[in-house]
Design a protein around this motif. Structure first.
Motif, short mmCIF file in Angstrom:
data_model
loop_
_atom_site.label_atom_id
_atom_site.label_comp_id
_atom_site.label_asym_id
_atom_site.label_seq_id
_atom_site.Cartn_x
_atom_site.Cartn_y
_atom_site.Cartn_z
N UNK A 1 -37.59 -20.89 -1.23
CA UNK A 1 -36.83 -19.69 -1.51
C UNK A 1 -35.64 -19.89 -2.43
N UNK A 2 -35.32 -21.12 -2.78
CA UNK A 2 -34.22 -21.36 -3.71
C UNK A 2 -34.63 -20.90 -5.11
N UNK A 3 -33.75 -20.19 -5.78
CA UNK A 3 -33.99 -19.70 -7.13
C UNK A 3 -33.16 -20.54 -8.07
N UNK A 4 -33.83 -21.14 -9.06
CA UNK A 4 -33.16 -22.01 -10.03
C UNK A 4 -33.18 -21.30 -11.37
N UNK A 5 -32.00 -21.13 -11.97
CA UNK A 5 -31.86 -20.37 -13.19
C UNK A 5 -31.02 -21.17 -14.19
N UNK A 6 -31.44 -21.13 -15.45
CA UNK A 6 -30.68 -21.81 -16.50
C UNK A 6 -29.37 -21.08 -16.74
N UNK A 7 -28.30 -21.85 -16.94
CA UNK A 7 -26.98 -21.27 -17.20
C UNK A 7 -26.43 -21.84 -18.50
N UNK A 8 -25.54 -21.10 -19.12
CA UNK A 8 -24.90 -21.56 -20.37
C UNK A 8 -23.74 -22.47 -20.03
N UNK A 9 -23.72 -23.62 -20.56
CA UNK A 9 -22.61 -24.57 -20.44
C UNK A 9 -22.48 -25.29 -21.74
#
Length: 181
Positions: free
Chosen positions: A173-181
């Motif tokens: 159930x963990x949702x992994x999303x790309x983030x801007x860094x």
């Protein structure tokens, strides 16, 4: 219906409850914490070093905060490394229900053992464990050895705290999303 509640209510609520410092780490901070998390993982069990060297990609969430008061959730930021170099940054978030109270800090390391698994992950817009990909969470067996059946999976994971590998935990159930860094 519960899944919709999770997406619309619980995850934003969790973001409000978590300390703002957890939500805004720089690349440098994430990279440094990721290196420390990998060192701790290698110290817990020597076999993990061999697995890390075989992985096509390593996703490290050095500080995942899990909090709960009835409705619980977790959030953390991390880095995807390919050939030991950072290539992208991600967040992990999830919600849970049931009797929960308090906070817990842990580290999560996901190893993409095949090129196909890594490519599928990198090409996704948001990757949900158990939906977009199955993850075998590694636990120590008798004599401190890893379960050899788990080691053949395309994506394997370690969940640990400062005390060592954590047992009976799931990333489901963990949702992994790309983030801007």
């Amino acid at each position: 219906m519960i899944h919709q509640f999770t997406k619309r209510i619980a995850v934003p609520l969790l973001a409000l409850l978590l300390p703002t410092a957890v939500l805004a780490d720089s690349k440098e901070v994430i990279d440094a914490q990721a290196a420390q998390a990998l060192d701790r993982l290698r110290d817990y069990n020597g076999q993990s070093a061999e697995l890390l060297s075989q992985a096509k990609g390593v996703l490290i969430f050095p500080d995942v905060v899990k909090m709960g008061f009835g409705v619980g959730g977790q959030y953390g930021e991390g880095v995807l490394q390919v050939d030991g170099e950072p290539v992208a940054y991600y967040s992990t978030a999830g919600a849970s229900f049931g009797l929960q109270l308090g906070a817990q800090y842990k580290s999560e390391v996901l190893l993409f053992m095949t090129d196909k698994a890594l490519t599928q992950f990198r090409e996704s817009r948001g990757w949900e464990v158990g939906v977009d990909g199955s993850v075998a969470v590694i636990q120590l067996g008798a004599g401190g050895k890893f379960d050899s059946k788990q080691l053949t999976q395309p994506v394997i994971a370690f969940i640990f705290s400062n005390q060592g590998l954590m047992y009976n935990l799931t990333l489901e159930g963990s949702k992994i999303t790309r983030i801007a860094r």
